[in-house]
Scaffold this motif. Structure first.
Motif, mmCIF file in Angstrom:
data_model
loop_
_atom_site.group_PDB
_atom_site.id
_atom_site.type_symbol
_atom_site.label_atom_id
_atom_site.label_comp_id
_atom_site.label_asym_id
_atom_site.label_seq_id
_atom_site.Cartn_x
_atom_site.Cartn_y
_atom_site.Cartn_z
ATOM 1 N N ALA A 1 0.793 -1.234 0.000
ATOM 2 C CA ALA A 1 0.000 0.000 0.000
ATOM 3 C C ALA A 1 0.829 1.291 0.000
ATOM 4 O O ALA A 1 0.549 2.202 -0.798
ATOM 5 C CB ALA A 1 -0.982 -0.016 1.166
ATOM 6 N N ARG B 1 2.174 1.888 -3.411
ATOM 7 C CA ARG B 1 1.155 2.108 -4.433
ATOM 8 C C ARG B 1 0.813 3.581 -4.567
ATOM 9 O O ARG B 1 0.523 4.062 -5.669
ATOM 10 C CB ARG B 1 -0.103 1.287 -4.129
ATOM 11 C CG ARG B 1 0.078 -0.197 -4.311
ATOM 12 C CD ARG B 1 -1.240 -0.909 -4.488
ATOM 13 N NE ARG B 1 -2.090 -0.869 -3.327
ATOM 14 C CZ ARG B 1 -2.128 -1.792 -2.367
ATOM 15 N NH1 ARG B 1 -1.298 -2.837 -2.424
ATOM 16 N NH2 ARG B 1 -2.966 -1.699 -1.368
ATOM 17 N N ASN C 1 -9.072 -8.693 -6.106
ATOM 18 C CA ASN C 1 -9.831 -8.280 -4.926
ATOM 19 C C ASN C 1 -10.075 -9.535 -4.089
ATOM 20 O O ASN C 1 -10.798 -10.433 -4.503
ATOM 21 C CB ASN C 1 -11.156 -7.639 -5.371
ATOM 22 C CG ASN C 1 -11.975 -7.114 -4.208
ATOM 23 O OD1 ASN C 1 -11.814 -7.544 -3.067
ATOM 24 N ND2 ASN C 1 -12.873 -6.185 -4.490
ATOM 25 N N VAL D 1 -6.392 -5.121 -4.258
ATOM 26 C CA VAL D 1 -6.641 -3.703 -4.545
ATOM 27 C C VAL D 1 -8.134 -3.560 -4.817
ATOM 28 O O VAL D 1 -8.630 -4.060 -5.824
ATOM 29 C CB VAL D 1 -5.817 -3.209 -5.747
ATOM 30 C CG1 VAL D 1 -6.133 -1.752 -6.048
ATOM 31 C CG2 VAL D 1 -4.318 -3.377 -5.483
ATOM 32 N N HIS E 1 -12.131 1.124 -3.288
ATOM 33 C CA HIS E 1 -11.725 2.276 -2.485
ATOM 34 C C HIS E 1 -10.292 2.688 -2.812
ATOM 35 O O HIS E 1 -9.967 3.883 -2.890
ATOM 36 C CB HIS E 1 -11.848 1.944 -0.993
ATOM 37 C CG HIS E 1 -11.253 2.987 -0.095
ATOM 38 N ND1 HIS E 1 -11.873 4.190 0.194
ATOM 39 C CD2 HIS E 1 -10.051 3.029 0.557
ATOM 40 C CE1 HIS E 1 -11.112 4.899 0.996
ATOM 41 N NE2 HIS E 1 -9.996 4.224 1.234
ATOM 42 N N ASP E 2 -9.420 1.690 -2.987
ATOM 43 C CA ASP E 2 -8.017 1.987 -3.317
ATOM 44 C C ASP E 2 -7.913 2.670 -4.677
ATOM 45 O O ASP E 2 -7.171 3.662 -4.825
ATOM 46 C CB ASP E 2 -7.198 0.693 -3.333
ATOM 47 C CG ASP E 2 -7.199 -0.019 -1.995
ATOM 48 O OD1 ASP E 2 -7.154 0.663 -0.958
ATOM 49 O OD2 ASP E 2 -7.253 -1.264 -1.997
ATOM 50 N N GLN F 1 -8.958 6.142 -4.370
ATOM 51 C CA GLN F 1 -7.976 6.918 -3.607
ATOM 52 C C GLN F 1 -6.786 7.313 -4.480
ATOM 53 O O GLN F 1 -6.327 8.454 -4.449
ATOM 54 C CB GLN F 1 -7.473 6.104 -2.408
ATOM 55 C CG GLN F 1 -6.356 6.803 -1.611
ATOM 56 C CD GLN F 1 -5.727 5.897 -0.570
ATOM 57 O OE1 GLN F 1 -6.222 4.785 -0.311
ATOM 58 N NE2 GLN F 1 -4.646 6.339 0.022
ATOM 59 N N TYR F 2 -6.277 6.355 -5.262
ATOM 60 C CA TYR F 2 -5.084 6.613 -6.065
ATOM 61 C C TYR F 2 -5.380 7.465 -7.303
ATOM 62 O O TYR F 2 -4.563 8.302 -7.697
ATOM 63 C CB TYR F 2 -4.450 5.289 -6.525
ATOM 64 C CG TYR F 2 -4.130 4.324 -5.421
ATOM 65 C CD1 TYR F 2 -3.648 4.751 -4.192
ATOM 66 C CD2 TYR F 2 -4.320 2.948 -5.610
ATOM 67 C CE1 TYR F 2 -3.362 3.845 -3.177
ATOM 68 C CE2 TYR F 2 -4.038 2.041 -4.603
ATOM 69 C CZ TYR F 2 -3.570 2.493 -3.387
ATOM 70 O OH TYR F 2 -3.302 1.591 -2.394
#
Length: 214
Positions: free
Chosen positions: A131, A134, A156, A169, A172-173, A176-177
């Motif tokens: 994380a 990433r 996932n 991943v 939400h990830d 976020q990214y």
């Protein structure tokens, strides 16, 4: 995920992440990028993936980045190509017809060295990193490619059931990214046949990321 970790995996042949065939999700969903032929596709942390052969056969140009020189020697051997090798900053550049592979630490790569790309195909890069890395990686990709569209394949699964890589991943990830910069569309979500590493139930997901300012 230090460099030595990946060098040792390649040296020992511990490359379960390397698919023996072209990824069927690439074949099915790549057209969603709506690219012209001869478009230049960036494949980060590419290893010796057979997906590159498919992209070349479709008439695209490929530029990759990979830490392991052993992997890239094997890639060019698979392709039946004799590379021209030169220095590129702190890295090496392996070059062939319509293919350039930067061998070295992707985090030292600059947008000038990469040059213009029309899209990113990320099957094994984002999920290979823990994380904290990433976040740094996603920022790098945005900068290197000037927010070029991406086809992104992720896993996932319940992260506590297994140590990565590949890491889980989730949506939400992704948001976020990339959510601040791209429109993120989930194209596919389905069970990974046989499970992850043959033992963990997982979903395989395909995301289309398109510049939200375009």
């Amino acid at each position: 995920m230090e460099a030595d970790f990946w060098h040792q995996r390649w040296a020992k042949g511990e490359i379960g992440f390397h698919e023996k065939h072209i990824n069927p999700l690439l074949i099915q969903y790549f057209s969603n990028l709506k690219l012209a032929q001869k478009s230049r596709i960036f494949v980060p942390l590419c290893g010796k993936t057979h997906d590159i052969s498919w992209l070349l056969k479709q008439g695209y140009s490929v530029v990759g980045a990979e830490l392991s020189e052993l992997a890239i020697k094997e890639l060019f051997s698979q392709l039946g190509l004799e590379p021209k090798i030169s220095k590129l900053g702190e890295s090496l550049l392996y070059k062939g017809p319509n293919i350039d592979i930067v061998v070295g630490d992707i985090f030292t790569l600059t947008s000038h060295q990469l040059a213009k790309v029309d899209a990113v195909y990320d099957r094994a890069a984002l999920v290979a990193l823990p994380a904290p890395m990433r976040v740094q990686y996603s920022q790098l990709i945005r900068t290197l490619t000037k927010h070029a569209p991406q086809l992104l394949i992720c896993f996932n699964y319940e992260q506590t059931a297994m140590d990565g890589p590949p890491f889980s991943v989730v949506e939400h990830d992704i948001k976020q990214y990339y959510g601040q910069y791209y429109h993120c569309e989930l194209l596919y979500s389905g069970a990974l046949i046989g499970g992850l590493k043959g033992r963990i139930d997982a979903l395989q997901q395909v995301w289309l990321l398109q510049n939200s300012d375009a």
